[in-house]
Every structure is written in structure tokens, then in C-alpha cells.
Design an enzyme around this catalytic site. Structure first.
Site, PDB file in Angstrom:
ATOM      1  N   ASP A  97       0.818  -1.215   0.000  1.00 52.01           N
ATOM      2  CA  ASP A  97       0.000   0.000   0.000  1.00 52.01           C
ATOM      3  C   ASP A  97       0.849   1.261   0.000  1.00 52.01           C
ATOM      4  OD1 ASP A  97       0.941  -0.528   2.558  1.00 52.01           O
ATOM      5  OD2 ASP A  97      -0.854   0.180   3.578  1.00 52.01           O
ATOM      6  N   ASP A 100       6.807   3.949   3.369  1.00 50.48           N
ATOM      7  CA  ASP A 100       6.951   5.003   4.376  1.00 50.48           C
ATOM      8  C   ASP A 100       8.423   5.031   4.813  1.00 50.48           C
ATOM      9  OD1 ASP A 100       5.961   6.943   6.213  1.00 50.48           O
ATOM     10  OD2 ASP A 100       5.710   5.434   7.753  1.00 50.48           O
TER      11      ASP A 100
HETATM   12  P1  IMP Z   1       7.242   1.290   6.561  1.00 51.50           P
HETATM   13  O1  IMP Z   1       7.790  -0.030   7.004  1.00 51.50           O
HETATM   14  O2  IMP Z   1       7.530   2.378   7.543  1.00 51.50           O
HETATM   15  O3  IMP Z   1       7.656   1.692   5.155  1.00 51.50           O
HETATM   16  O4  IMP Z   1       5.701   1.206   6.621  1.00 51.50           O
HETATM   17  C1  IMP Z   1       5.016   0.512   5.743  1.00 51.50           C
HETATM   18  C2  IMP Z   1       3.692   0.071   6.324  1.00 51.50           C
HETATM   19  O5  IMP Z   1       3.240   0.914   7.374  1.00 51.50           O
HETATM   20  C3  IMP Z   1       2.695   0.180   5.223  1.00 51.50           C
HETATM   21  O6  IMP Z   1       2.616  -1.018   4.506  1.00 51.50           O
HETATM   22  C4  IMP Z   1       1.445   0.539   5.974  1.00 51.50           C
HETATM   23  O7  IMP Z   1       0.770  -0.659   6.320  1.00 51.50           O
HETATM   24  C5  IMP Z   1       1.896   1.266   7.194  1.00 51.50           C
HETATM   25  N1  IMP Z   1       1.796   2.722   7.002  1.00 51.50           N
HETATM   26  C6  IMP Z   1       2.780   3.612   6.764  1.00 51.50           C
HETATM   27  N2  IMP Z   1       2.312   4.849   6.610  1.00 51.50           N
HETATM   28  C7  IMP Z   1       0.975   4.748   6.747  1.00 51.50           C
HETATM   29  C8  IMP Z   1      -0.097   5.703   6.671  1.00 51.50           C
HETATM   30  O8  IMP Z   1       0.060   6.910   6.436  1.00 51.50           O
HETATM   31  N3  IMP Z   1      -1.350   5.202   6.878  1.00 51.50           N
HETATM   32  C9  IMP Z   1      -1.610   3.899   7.117  1.00 51.50           C
HETATM   33  N4  IMP Z   1      -0.632   2.971   7.177  1.00 51.50           N
HETATM   34  C10 IMP Z   1       0.634   3.395   6.996  1.00 51.50           C
HETATM   35 MG    MG Z   2       1.026  -2.285   4.709  1.00 51.82          MG
END
Ligand code: IMP
Ligand code: MG
Length: 189
Positions: A97, A100
Site C-alpha cells: 500500500d 513510508d
Molecule cells: P514502513 O515499514 O515504515 O515503510 O511502513 C510501511 C507500512 O506501514 C505500510 O505497509 C502501511 O501498512 C503502514 N503505514 C505507513 N504509513 C501509513 C499511513 O500513512 N497510513 C496507514 N498505514 C501506513
Molecule cells: Mg502495509
């Protein structure tokens, strides 16, 4: 968390997912295609993308959790590969999705690469490059957005708001676990 403004409308999502599917389709090698969807938030996006892709593909799932109930990545990703399906020797499209901090996509991509696909491409609906802590880019990105926590179209905040048709900002403040009467007008019906 309280719902904020709409950042991406349902029709903008529909339009971009269509063009993205054409981009992904043009970049994927011909041959045996397997798609791995990161649960649960990428589900809505993956279904729309794969329908628009219009190509024979098998489907598998990766579970990943790093957020718990909050909005900050713990930096430690728990991956589940029980339902990922057969990957070895096949062209693999990994769908998530949102990119981040990058911890989740980096962990999932690494784990899937270890299963020896013939090729691996990554596709995310949303990218928040300003939040990156791990050096990783997706091969295909739907929308690049600012550092705002977003919900809707499968994305949640502590399991709330997934079924919103649009992508909306979500900001600190009551209510934390909304019920339908606290969010009138958010649903299509
Ligand atoms: P990362 O590991 O920090 O890149 O985060 C990835 C996961 O965190 C994504 O697959 C989302 O499930 C969740 N995530 C990150 N940012 C958001 C947001 O703004 N809204 C909802 N879920 C998020
Ligand atoms: Mg996710």
C-alpha cells in the site's frame, strides 16, 4: 485519530490505478507471473491493479506487521510467508500500500528475493519519500504524498477507516475508535 481532509479522491485513485497498471504491464517480462500482496492494507489496491492489469497471474500473500496500534513504524518487521505461494523461477510482482520508512518493503523484498524468483518488481500505491529511513525505492508508485498519516482504500489506523473510498488525512485527536455515527458522509452508502 480524527479524519482530516481528502487527499486523493476515489475517481483520482481509479484513474491512476488504470495508468499504473499499464506502466506495470509494460515493464513486466512475459511469462509466468506471480503476485505477492502485503496484507492487509494493500488488498483494495492489489485487487484493482490486478484487474486492470488484465493478465494471467497467480496470487499469494505476505503478512507484515510493524505498526501495532500506532502510527510510527517500530523499525522491526514481522513477516509471514505461509501464504506467499510458489515463487521460485517465476516473475514476481510485490504489491504494497505505502512506502513510508521503507522497513516493510525492504524486509518483504529481501525475503522474497531469497526464494529465487526469475525477476522481482515492486509496486506501491503511495510513497512518502520524506519519511524514508531505509534506502529503498519502489519500481512503480501510484502517488507521492507528503508526511501525513493517511487512511482509506484499505489503509487503516488501528483497523479503522479501511473501507473509506477516498484517501484521507488522519490526525491526532478524538475519536480513537470511531463508530459509524462519528464519521457521517465518509461512506458511499
Ligand atoms: P514502513 O515499514 O515504515 O515503510 O511502513 C510501511 C507500512 O506501514 C505500510 O505497509 C502501511 O501498512 C503502514 N503505514 C505507513 N504509513 C501509513 C499511513 O500513512 N497510513 C496507514 N498505514 C501506513
Ligand atoms: Mg502495509
Amino acid at each position: 485519530m480524527a479524519l482530516g481532509e481528502t487527499l486523493i479522491t476515489e475517481s483520482e485513485i481509479r484513474g491512476r490505478v488504470g495508468t499504473l497498471a499499464r506502466e506495470v504491464g509494460a515493464a513486466l517480462p512475459p511469462g509466468d507471473l506471480h503476485c505477492a500482496v502485503v496484507l492487509k492494507s494493500a488488498l483494495f489496491f492489489a485487487v484493482d491493479l490486478l484487474r486492470a492489469l488484465g493478465r494471467e497471474a497467480s496470487l499469494g500473500f505476505v503478512s507484515a506487521s510493524s505498526y501495532g496500534g500506532g502510527t510510527e513504524s517500530a523499525g522491526e518487521v514481522r513477516l509471514g510467508l505461509e501464504a506467499v505461494g510458489r515463487v521460485a523461477g517465476r516473475h514476481l510482482l510485490l504489491i504494497d500500500d505505502i512506502l513510508d520508512t521503507g522497513h516493510t518493503l525492504a524486509a518483504a523484498r529481501g525475503a522474497l528475493q531469497a526464494l529465487r524468483p526469475a525477476s522481482l518488481r515492486t509496486c506501491v500505491l503511495l510513497d512518502k519519500p520524506s519519511r524514508r529511513r531505509v534506502s529503498i525505492e519502489a519500481d512503480h508508485v501510484g502517488f507521492t504524498i507528503a508526511d501525513v498519516f493517511v487512511v482509506g482504500y484499505g489503509l487503516d489506523c488501528a483497523e479503522a477507516y479501511r473501507t473509506l473510498p477516498d484517501i484521507r488525512a488522519c490526525r491526532p485527536g478524538a475519536p480513537s475508535a470511531p463508530d459509524a455515527k462519528e464519521r457521517p458522509g465518509c461512506w458511499n452508502g
